[in-house]
Motif scaffolding. Structure first.
Motif, PDB file in Angstrom:
ATOM      1  N   GLU A 138      -9.277 -12.547   5.464  1.00 44.39           N
ATOM      2  CA  GLU A 138     -10.083 -11.607   4.213  1.00 44.39           C
ATOM      3  C   GLU A 138      -9.420 -10.772   3.829  1.00 44.39           C
ATOM      4  O   GLU A 138      -8.551 -10.418   4.405  1.00 44.39           O
ATOM      5  N   PHE A 139     -10.192  -9.997   2.716  1.00 47.18           N
ATOM      6  CA  PHE A 139      -9.431  -9.085   2.072  1.00 47.18           C
ATOM      7  C   PHE A 139      -9.344  -8.254   3.336  1.00 47.18           C
ATOM      8  O   PHE A 139      -8.306  -6.614   3.340  1.00 47.18           O
ATOM      9  N   THR A 140     -10.433  -7.710   3.989  1.00 44.62           N
ATOM     10  CA  THR A 140     -10.186  -5.929   5.562  1.00 44.62           C
ATOM     11  C   THR A 140      -9.044  -6.541   5.788  1.00 44.62           C
ATOM     12  O   THR A 140      -8.381  -6.056   6.243  1.00 44.62           O
ATOM     13  N   ASP A 141      -8.780  -7.638   6.515  1.00 43.58           N
ATOM     14  CA  ASP A 141      -7.374  -7.897   7.556  1.00 43.58           C
ATOM     15  C   ASP A 141      -6.445  -7.835   6.550  1.00 43.58           C
ATOM     16  O   ASP A 141      -5.850  -7.433   6.988  1.00 43.58           O
ATOM     17  N   PHE A 142      -6.310  -8.254   5.178  1.00 44.05           N
ATOM     18  CA  PHE A 142      -4.837  -8.107   4.570  1.00 44.05           C
ATOM     19  C   PHE A 142      -5.065  -6.731   4.550  1.00 44.05           C
ATOM     20  O   PHE A 142      -4.017  -6.582   4.306  1.00 44.05           O
ATOM     21  N   LEU A 143      -6.123  -5.675   4.127  1.00 45.03           N
ATOM     22  CA  LEU A 143      -5.759  -4.485   3.493  1.00 45.03           C
ATOM     23  C   LEU A 143      -5.545  -3.672   4.744  1.00 45.03           C
ATOM     24  O   LEU A 143      -4.411  -2.778   5.039  1.00 45.03           O
ATOM     25  N   ILE A 195       1.104  -1.121  -0.182  1.00 38.38           N
ATOM     26  CA  ILE A 195       0.274  -0.049  -0.196  1.00 38.38           C
ATOM     27  C   ILE A 195       0.863   0.652   0.005  1.00 38.38           C
ATOM     28  O   ILE A 195       1.916   1.591   0.485  1.00 38.38           O
ATOM     29  N   ILE A 196       1.035   2.048  -1.011  1.00 42.93           N
ATOM     30  CA  ILE A 196       1.979   3.271  -1.117  1.00 42.93           C
ATOM     31  C   ILE A 196       0.664   4.502  -1.094  1.00 42.93           C
ATOM     32  O   ILE A 196      -0.128   4.999  -1.869  1.00 42.93           O
ATOM     33  N   THR A 229       8.027  12.383  -2.743  1.00 42.46           N
ATOM     34  CA  THR A 229       8.506  11.102  -2.260  1.00 42.46           C
ATOM     35  C   THR A 229       6.684   9.906  -1.362  1.00 42.46           C
ATOM     36  O   THR A 229       6.338  10.409  -1.828  1.00 42.46           O
ATOM     37  N   VAL A 230       7.131   8.928  -1.279  1.00 38.83           N
ATOM     38  CA  VAL A 230       6.075   7.803  -1.166  1.00 38.83           C
ATOM     39  C   VAL A 230       6.492   7.085   0.756  1.00 38.83           C
ATOM     40  O   VAL A 230       7.989   7.081   0.109  1.00 38.83           O
ATOM     41  N   SER A 231       5.437   6.521   1.267  1.00 38.32           N
ATOM     42  CA  SER A 231       5.148   5.587   2.284  1.00 38.32           C
ATOM     43  C   SER A 231       4.760   4.985   1.883  1.00 38.32           C
ATOM     44  O   SER A 231       3.877   4.336   1.563  1.00 38.32           O
ATOM     45  N   ILE A 232       5.457   3.533   2.522  1.00 36.90           N
ATOM     46  CA  ILE A 232       5.264   1.830   1.687  1.00 36.90           C
ATOM     47  C   ILE A 232       4.842   1.085   2.992  1.00 36.90           C
ATOM     48  O   ILE A 232       5.772   1.337   3.588  1.00 36.90           O
ATOM     49  N   GLY A 233       3.748   0.602   2.724  1.00 34.35           N
ATOM     50  CA  GLY A 233       3.554  -0.772   3.725  1.00 34.35           C
ATOM     51  C   GLY A 233       3.316  -2.122   3.378  1.00 34.35           C
ATOM     52  O   GLY A 233       2.535  -1.912   1.903  1.00 34.35           O
ATOM     53  N   ILE A 234       3.476  -2.993   3.820  1.00 32.12           N
ATOM     54  CA  ILE A 234       3.785  -4.735   3.041  1.00 32.12           C
ATOM     55  C   ILE A 234       3.353  -4.960   4.391  1.00 32.12           C
ATOM     56  O   ILE A 234       3.421  -5.278   5.647  1.00 32.12           O
ATOM     57  N   ASP A 284      -2.067  -1.501   6.407  1.00 31.98           N
ATOM     58  CA  ASP A 284      -2.605  -0.167   6.751  1.00 31.98           C
ATOM     59  C   ASP A 284      -1.593   0.093   7.631  1.00 31.98           C
ATOM     60  O   ASP A 284      -0.738   1.072   8.383  1.00 31.98           O
ATOM     61  N   GLN A 285      -1.257  -0.847   8.604  1.00 25.55           N
ATOM     62  CA  GLN A 285      -1.126  -0.456  10.125  1.00 25.55           C
ATOM     63  C   GLN A 285       0.335  -0.422   9.579  1.00 25.55           C
ATOM     64  O   GLN A 285       1.188   0.826  10.497  1.00 25.55           O
ATOM     65  N   LYS A 286       1.240  -0.637   8.612  1.00 25.36           N
ATOM     66  CA  LYS A 286       2.612  -1.034   8.493  1.00 25.36           C
ATOM     67  C   LYS A 286       2.435   0.655   7.640  1.00 25.36           C
ATOM     68  O   LYS A 286       3.770   0.867   7.680  1.00 25.36           O
TER      69      LYS A 286
END
Length: 332
Positions: A307-312, A210-211, A294-299, A316-318
Motif C-alpha cells: 500500500e502507499f504507506t508500505d511503499f513510503l 525519497i530525497i 548534499t542529499v541522501s536518497i533512499g530507494i 524511508d528505511q533506505k
C-alpha cells in the motif's frame, strides 16, 4: 498519465446527473399522464414514458454508483428530442418552448464548457427552425415567437457560459491549492497519494526515491528561514531539470519524492545517483555567499502487496540507512 480526480467547485457532473435523472423521470411521468388522459396525444405520450423509464434507469444506476458517461449523453439527447417533438406537435400557446430554455444549464452542468456551447448552439437553431415551420393563423406570429425565444434563450445561454468559465477557473484554483506545494510549485503529498493509486493499477513496476537535504537545519539556523525557503525552491528546480519525469513531489520540510515507472532496479539507482550529483555540484547562493548542499536518497521498489504507506516506509528505511552510512549517498 495520471487519472487523479480533481476537486469540483460545485456539484459534480455525476451527482448532478443522478438528481436530474430523477427530475426528468417525474416530469415525463406527469406529462405522459396529461397527454394520454387529457390531451389525447398518444404519440408524444409514448415518447415521454420512454424518456421517463430511461431516466429512472439512469437514477437507479447512479444511486448504485454505476454511472457511465453515456447515460448522460443518452438522457439529454432523448430529453432534447422529446422537447423538440413537443414544440413541433403541440400548439405554441401550450408553452413547450419554455422547456428549451432550461437546456443550456443542463448541458453546461453535465458536459462542460466546449460541449455545452456546441449543444446549446444546436438547440437554438433547431428550435427556431421548428417554430418557423409551424403553421399559425397570424403570419407574423412565427417571426415574433422566434425573435423572443432566441433573445431569451441566448441570454440564459450567456449566463450559463459565463458561469461555467468561472466554475472551471475556480476548480483549477482548488486543484492547485489541494495538490500543489505553494512554496516550490511541485506536487504535494495529496498528489503523491492520488498518483500512487493510479499508477499502482496501470504499471507493473515502480520505484520511489525519497530525497532528504543533509543538515538542512543548519542552513535555517545560520542564514534564516527565508534563505532556507529559497534553497528549497532551488533544490526543486534542480530536481526538475536533472530528471525526465513529472512525478516529483515535496513531501514536507526538506524531503522530496520522485516516482519512476517501468524501469529496472539498476536504472532507478542510476537516476538517483544523477540527482545526488546534480545537487552536490550545484551552488545555492545566500546573497554573495555560496551554499553547498548534499542529499541522501533512499530507494524502494514497489511490491504487489504494497500500500502507499508500505511503499513510503520502505523508501524511508533506505533513507535512514544512507544517513547512518555517512550521508550524501544512495541506498537501495
Amino acid at each position: 498519465m495520471s487519472t487523479r480526480r480533481y476537486p469540483h467547485s460545485s456539484v459534480s457532473p455525476e451527482e448532478f446527473h443522478k438528481w436530474l435523472s430523477a427530475l426528468i423521470c417525474v416530469l415525463n411521468c406527469v406529462y405522459f399522464l396529461l397527454n394520454m388522459m387529457v390531451m389525447q396525444k398518444f404519440g408524444i405520450g409514448a415518447v415521454q414514458i420512454t424518456v421517463a423509464v430511461f431516466s429512472g434507469y439512469c437514477f437507479y444506476k447512479s444511486s448504485k454508483g454505476l454511472y457511465q458517461p453515456w447515460h448522460s449523453y443518452t438522457l439529454l439527447t432523448s430529453l432534447t428530442l422529446s422537447i423538440l417533438l413537443s414544440i413541433a406537435v403541440m400548439e405554441l400557446v401550450a408553452g413547450a418552448t419554455y422547456w428549451g430554455l432550461a437546456l443550456p444549464f443542463w448541458y453546461y452542468s453535465l458536459f462542460g464548457l466546449r460541449k455545452g456551447f456546441i449543444f446549446s448552439a444546436v438547440i437554438v437553431l433547431s428550435t427556431a427552425t421548428v417554430i418557423f415551420f409551424r403553421t399559425d393563423t397570424n403570419i407574423f406570429m412565427p417571426y415574433r415567437t422566434i425573435f423572443n425565444f432566441t433573445l431569451v434563450y441566448c441570454s440564459i445561454w450567456l449566463v450559463c457560459h459565463v458561469y461555467e468559465v468561472q466554475r472551471q477557473k475556480t476548480s483549477e484554483l482548488l486543484h492547485s491549492l489541494a495538490l500543489q506545494d505553494d512554496l516550490t510549485d511541485l506536487q504535494n503529498r495529496h498528489a503523491l497519494k492520488a498518483d500512487f493509486r493510479a499508477f499502482h493499477k496501470n504499471f507493473e513496476n515502480m520505484h520511489m526515491l525519497i530525497i532528504d537535504i543533509d543538515h538542512f537545519k543548519n542552513i535555517n539556523d545560520k542564514y534564516g528561514h527565508d534563505i532556507g525557503d529559497s534553497v528549497l525552491i532551488k533544490v526543486a528546480d534542480t530536481l526538475t531539470q536533472s530528471i525526465q519525469t513529472k512525478e516529483i513531489y515535496r513531501l514536507g520540510g526538506e524531503e522530496f519524492i520522485i516516482l519512476l515507472k517501468n524501469i529496472s532496479d539498476e536504472e532507478a539507482c542510476r537516476q538517483a545517483e544523477k540527482v545526488r550529483k546534480a545537487i552536490e555540484l550545484g551552488i545555492f547562493f545566500s546573497h554573495n555567499e555560496p551554499i553547498k548542499l548534499t542529499v541522501s536518497i533512499g530507494i524502494s521498489s514497489l511490491r504487489p502487496e504494497h500500500e502507499f504507506t508500505d511503499f513510503l516506509r520502505a523508501a524511508d528505511q533506505k533513507l535512514y540507512q544512507a544517513k547512518r552510512e555517512g550521508r550524501n549517498r544512495v541506498c537501495a
